[in-house]
Design a protein around this motif. Structure first.
Motif, PDB file in Angstrom:
ATOM      1  N   ARG A 161      14.646  12.199  29.566  1.00 17.31           N
ATOM      2  CA  ARG A 161      15.680  11.494  28.802  1.00 17.31           C
ATOM      3  C   ARG A 161      16.229  10.288  29.548  1.00 17.31           C
ATOM      4  NH1 ARG A 161      19.309  15.384  24.949  1.00 17.31           N
ATOM      5  NH2 ARG A 161      17.569  16.363  23.838  1.00 17.31           N
ATOM      6  N   GLU A 162      16.353  10.417  30.871  1.00 16.43           N
ATOM      7  CA  GLU A 162      16.876   9.280  31.618  1.00 16.43           C
ATOM      8  C   GLU A 162      15.929   8.081  31.532  1.00 16.43           C
ATOM      9  OE1 GLU A 162      15.094  12.150  34.731  1.00 16.43           O
ATOM     10  OE2 GLU A 162      16.243  12.246  32.862  1.00 16.43           O
ATOM     11  N   GLU A 163      14.615   8.353  31.409  1.00 17.55           N
ATOM     12  CA  GLU A 163      13.662   7.258  31.269  1.00 17.55           C
ATOM     13  C   GLU A 163      13.813   6.585  29.908  1.00 17.55           C
ATOM     14  OE1 GLU A 163      10.922   4.538  32.440  1.00 17.55           O
ATOM     15  OE2 GLU A 163      11.825   6.123  33.665  1.00 17.55           O
ATOM     16  N   ILE A 164      14.053   7.387  28.871  1.00 20.33           N
ATOM     17  CA  ILE A 164      14.284   6.825  27.543  1.00 20.33           C
ATOM     18  C   ILE A 164      15.552   5.976  27.539  1.00 20.33           C
ATOM     19  CG2 ILE A 164      14.832   7.391  25.140  1.00 20.33           C
ATOM     20  CD1 ILE A 164      13.021   9.836  25.428  1.00 20.33           C
ATOM     21  N   LEU A 165      16.595   6.472  28.212  1.00 19.97           N
ATOM     22  CA  LEU A 165      17.834   5.707  28.294  1.00 19.97           C
ATOM     23  C   LEU A 165      17.611   4.371  28.994  1.00 19.97           C
ATOM     24  CD1 LEU A 165      20.449   8.469  29.185  1.00 19.97           C
ATOM     25  CD2 LEU A 165      20.394   7.083  27.106  1.00 19.97           C
ATOM     26  N   TRP A 166      16.866   4.375  30.096  1.00 17.47           N
ATOM     27  CA  TRP A 166      16.587   3.129  30.803  1.00 17.47           C
ATOM     28  C   TRP A 166      15.811   2.159  29.920  1.00 17.47           C
ATOM     29  CZ3 TRP A 166      18.728   0.825  34.628  1.00 17.47           C
ATOM     30  CH2 TRP A 166      19.341   1.543  35.655  1.00 17.47           C
ATOM     31  N   ARG A 167      14.819   2.669  29.213  1.00 12.75           N
ATOM     32  CA  ARG A 167      14.007   1.774  28.394  1.00 12.75           C
ATOM     33  C   ARG A 167      14.810   1.228  27.216  1.00 12.75           C
ATOM     34  NH1 ARG A 167       7.650   3.431  28.968  1.00 12.75           N
ATOM     35  NH2 ARG A 167       7.811   3.852  31.195  1.00 12.75           N
ATOM     36  N   PHE A 168      15.678   2.049  26.663  1.00 12.03           N
ATOM     37  CA  PHE A 168      16.554   1.566  25.594  1.00 12.03           C
ATOM     38  C   PHE A 168      17.473   0.471  26.149  1.00 12.03           C
ATOM     39  CE2 PHE A 168      20.008   1.711  22.494  1.00 12.03           C
ATOM     40  CZ  PHE A 168      19.304   1.847  21.302  1.00 12.03           C
ATOM     41  N   GLY A 210       5.674  -2.956  23.584  1.00 10.10           N
ATOM     42  CA  GLY A 210       4.854  -2.914  24.789  1.00 10.10           C
ATOM     43  C   GLY A 210       5.599  -2.247  25.932  1.00 10.10           C
ATOM     44  N   GLY A 211       6.886  -2.544  26.078  1.00 10.45           N
ATOM     45  CA  GLY A 211       7.683  -1.914  27.119  1.00 10.45           C
ATOM     46  C   GLY A 211       7.862  -0.431  26.882  1.00 10.45           C
ATOM     47  N   LEU A 212       8.051  -0.040  25.638  1.00  7.58           N
ATOM     48  CA  LEU A 212       8.226   1.366  25.321  1.00  7.58           C
ATOM     49  C   LEU A 212       6.954   2.160  25.621  1.00  7.58           C
ATOM     50  CD1 LEU A 212      10.157   3.482  24.050  1.00  7.58           C
ATOM     51  CD2 LEU A 212       9.077   2.982  21.855  1.00  7.58           C
ATOM     52  N   ARG A 213       5.801   1.543  25.431  1.00 11.93           N
ATOM     53  CA  ARG A 213       4.525   2.231  25.612  1.00 11.93           C
ATOM     54  C   ARG A 213       4.003   2.191  27.040  1.00 11.93           C
ATOM     55  NH1 ARG A 213       2.469  -0.774  20.182  1.00 11.93           N
ATOM     56  NH2 ARG A 213       3.022   0.854  18.676  1.00 11.93           N
ATOM     57  N   ALA A 214       4.724   1.513  27.924  1.00  9.60           N
ATOM     58  CA  ALA A 214       4.268   1.383  29.308  1.00  9.60           C
ATOM     59  C   ALA A 214       4.222   2.750  29.989  1.00  9.60           C
ATOM     60  CB  ALA A 214       5.193   0.449  30.071  1.00  9.60           C
ATOM     61  N   PRO A 215       3.353   2.914  31.004  1.00  8.93           N
ATOM     62  CA  PRO A 215       3.279   4.188  31.718  1.00  8.93           C
ATOM     63  C   PRO A 215       4.585   4.482  32.425  1.00  8.93           C
ATOM     64  CG  PRO A 215       2.050   2.502  32.883  1.00  8.93           C
ATOM     65  CD  PRO A 215       2.402   1.918  31.535  1.00  8.93           C
ATOM     66  N   LEU A 216       4.846   5.749  32.634  1.00  8.57           N
ATOM     67  CA  LEU A 216       6.048   6.153  33.342  1.00  8.57           C
ATOM     68  C   LEU A 216       5.950   5.766  34.811  1.00  8.57           C
ATOM     69  CD1 LEU A 216       6.538   9.732  31.861  1.00  8.57           C
ATOM     70  CD2 LEU A 216       7.750   7.651  31.216  1.00  8.57           C
ATOM     71  N   VAL A 221      -0.883   2.162  36.789  1.00  7.30           N
ATOM     72  CA  VAL A 221      -1.261   1.325  35.653  1.00  7.30           C
ATOM     73  C   VAL A 221      -2.566   1.838  35.085  1.00  7.30           C
ATOM     74  CG1 VAL A 221      -1.864  -1.009  34.927  1.00  7.30           C
ATOM     75  CG2 VAL A 221      -0.116  -0.660  36.678  1.00  7.30           C
ATOM     76  N   PRO A 222      -2.675   2.021  33.750  1.00 10.32           N
ATOM     77  CA  PRO A 222      -3.910   2.518  33.170  1.00 10.32           C
ATOM     78  C   PRO A 222      -5.114   1.708  33.635  1.00 10.32           C
ATOM     79  CG  PRO A 222      -2.199   2.381  31.516  1.00 10.32           C
ATOM     80  CD  PRO A 222      -1.660   1.718  32.752  1.00 10.32           C
ATOM     81  N   LYS A 227      -6.036   5.934  37.842  1.00 11.62           N
ATOM     82  CA  LYS A 227      -4.811   6.726  37.726  1.00 11.62           C
ATOM     83  C   LYS A 227      -3.988   6.259  36.537  1.00 11.62           C
ATOM     84  CE  LYS A 227      -4.411   7.443  42.723  1.00 11.62           C
ATOM     85  NZ  LYS A 227      -3.522   7.246  43.898  1.00 11.62           N
ATOM     86  N   GLY A 228      -3.189   7.213  36.077  1.00 16.87           N
ATOM     87  CA  GLY A 228      -2.190   6.859  35.095  1.00 16.87           C
ATOM     88  C   GLY A 228      -2.718   6.816  33.675  1.00 16.87           C
ATOM     89  N   ALA A 229      -1.838   7.092  32.765  1.00 18.19           N
ATOM     90  CA  ALA A 229      -2.126   6.998  31.339  1.00 18.19           C
ATOM     91  C   ALA A 229      -0.862   6.561  30.658  1.00 18.19           C
ATOM     92  CB  ALA A 229      -2.594   8.352  30.791  1.00 18.19           C
ATOM     93  N   PRO A 230      -0.934   5.632  29.741  1.00 20.86           N
ATOM     94  CA  PRO A 230       0.280   5.125  29.101  1.00 20.86           C
ATOM     95  C   PRO A 230       0.883   6.133  28.146  1.00 20.86           C
ATOM     96  CG  PRO A 230      -1.636   4.195  28.042  1.00 20.86           C
ATOM     97  CD  PRO A 230      -2.147   5.002  29.199  1.00 20.86           C
ATOM     98  N   THR A 231       2.208   6.078  28.020  1.00 22.32           N
ATOM     99  CA  THR A 231       2.837   6.811  26.947  1.00 22.32           C
ATOM    100  C   THR A 231       2.540   6.069  25.654  1.00 22.32           C
ATOM    101  OG1 THR A 231       4.616   7.472  28.438  1.00 22.32           O
ATOM    102  CG2 THR A 231       5.062   7.606  26.090  1.00 22.32           C
ATOM    103  N   ARG A 232       2.012   6.747  24.653  1.00 21.11           N
ATOM    104  CA  ARG A 232       1.603   6.060  23.422  1.00 21.11           C
ATOM    105  C   ARG A 232       2.475   6.489  22.261  1.00 21.11           C
ATOM    106  NH1 ARG A 232      -0.775   1.683  24.205  1.00 21.11           N
ATOM    107  NH2 ARG A 232      -1.497   1.766  22.059  1.00 21.11           N
TER     108      ARG A 232
END
Length: 233
Positions: A161-168, A210-216, A221-222, A227-232
């Motif tokens: 949730r804190e990541e969602i808050l930051w992205r918002f 694009g920012g919302l879909r960026a990897p955590l 980086v995909p 390594k890594g997979a984006p949040t889609r």
């Protein structure tokens, strides 16, 4: 014989004062805009301002309320419609973002009914410290932001949730900076002709999604070192 031209009714004194204050706050900020400047542009007097609003702080509140209330009503109506169509299933995050930020950008593109001026004021407010205004805006935004964040939490259960808050927070900043105008852009880009308000919506929505879909953070980086997979969303 030509028919007489029908005259449009003159704006009410309170509307003239609100329009003048809104434009001057965009141009000069809240502190630098005086009541004399407002009354001069509105062709009114201090007594009229006191009668309709009582004080400068109350006038500032009314400048925001008359459009922000409608903006949040539209946002919540879109969210209600999306949730009704989903029939209890989580929404796609992109639809949530479009309902919240896209609605604001639509208002920013309205150059005929004051929406563009108001959204520039709102953008300037986010980038300039003013405790009174920010507290007032936090109260006005409370219901809408809570609803949209709750929808995002449901849509992205695997994202902290804190990541969602930051992205918002980042998305709010990007929107505010964009609608505040292209003055800053011209500092390093020189003369900038492609500033049509109606083109802002597709440009900024693409950036926000694009920012919302960026990897955590920490996922990489995909495609980088495998390594890594984006949040889609």
């Amino acid at each position: 014989m030509r028919a007489p031209t029908e005259r449009q009714p003159a704006p009410e004194t309170s509307d003239r004062i609100l329009d003048a204050a809104e434009a001057l706050f965009v141009e000069h900020g809240f502190e630098a805009t005086t009541m004399r400047m407002i009354t001069s542009r509105a062709d009114a007097n201090i007594a009229a301002v006191n009668y309709h609003f009582g004080s400068k702080d109350a006038l500032i509140q009314e400048v925001f309320k008359r459009r922000l209330t409608e903006l949040n009503r539209r946002r919540l109506a879109k969210l209600d419609r999306l949730e009704a169509e989903a029939k209890g299933a989580p929404l796609k995050p992109s639809r949530i973002v479009e309902a919240f930020f896209g609605t604001a950008l639509e208002m920013a593109a309205d150059t005929e009914h004051g929406g563009h001026t108001f959204m520039r004021l709102l953008g300037r407010t986010y980038t300039e410290p003013n405790g009174f205004v920010r507290q007032f805006l936090a109260e006005e935004y409370a219901e809408a932001v809570e609803r949209f964040l709750t929808a995002l939490y449901r849509a992205l259960p695997d994202v902290p949730r804190e990541e969602i808050l930051w992205r918002f927070h980042f998305m709010m900043g990007a929107m505010s900076y964009a609608i505040a105008g292209t003055d800053a852009l011209q500092l390093f880009a020189g003369k900038f002709d492609d500033a049509a308000p109606e083109r802002l919506l597709p440009r900024l929505m693409s950036f926000l999604l694009g920012g919302l879909r960026a990897p955590l953070p920490g996922q990489g980086v995909p495609g980088e070192n495998g390594k890594g997979a984006p949040t889609r969303p």
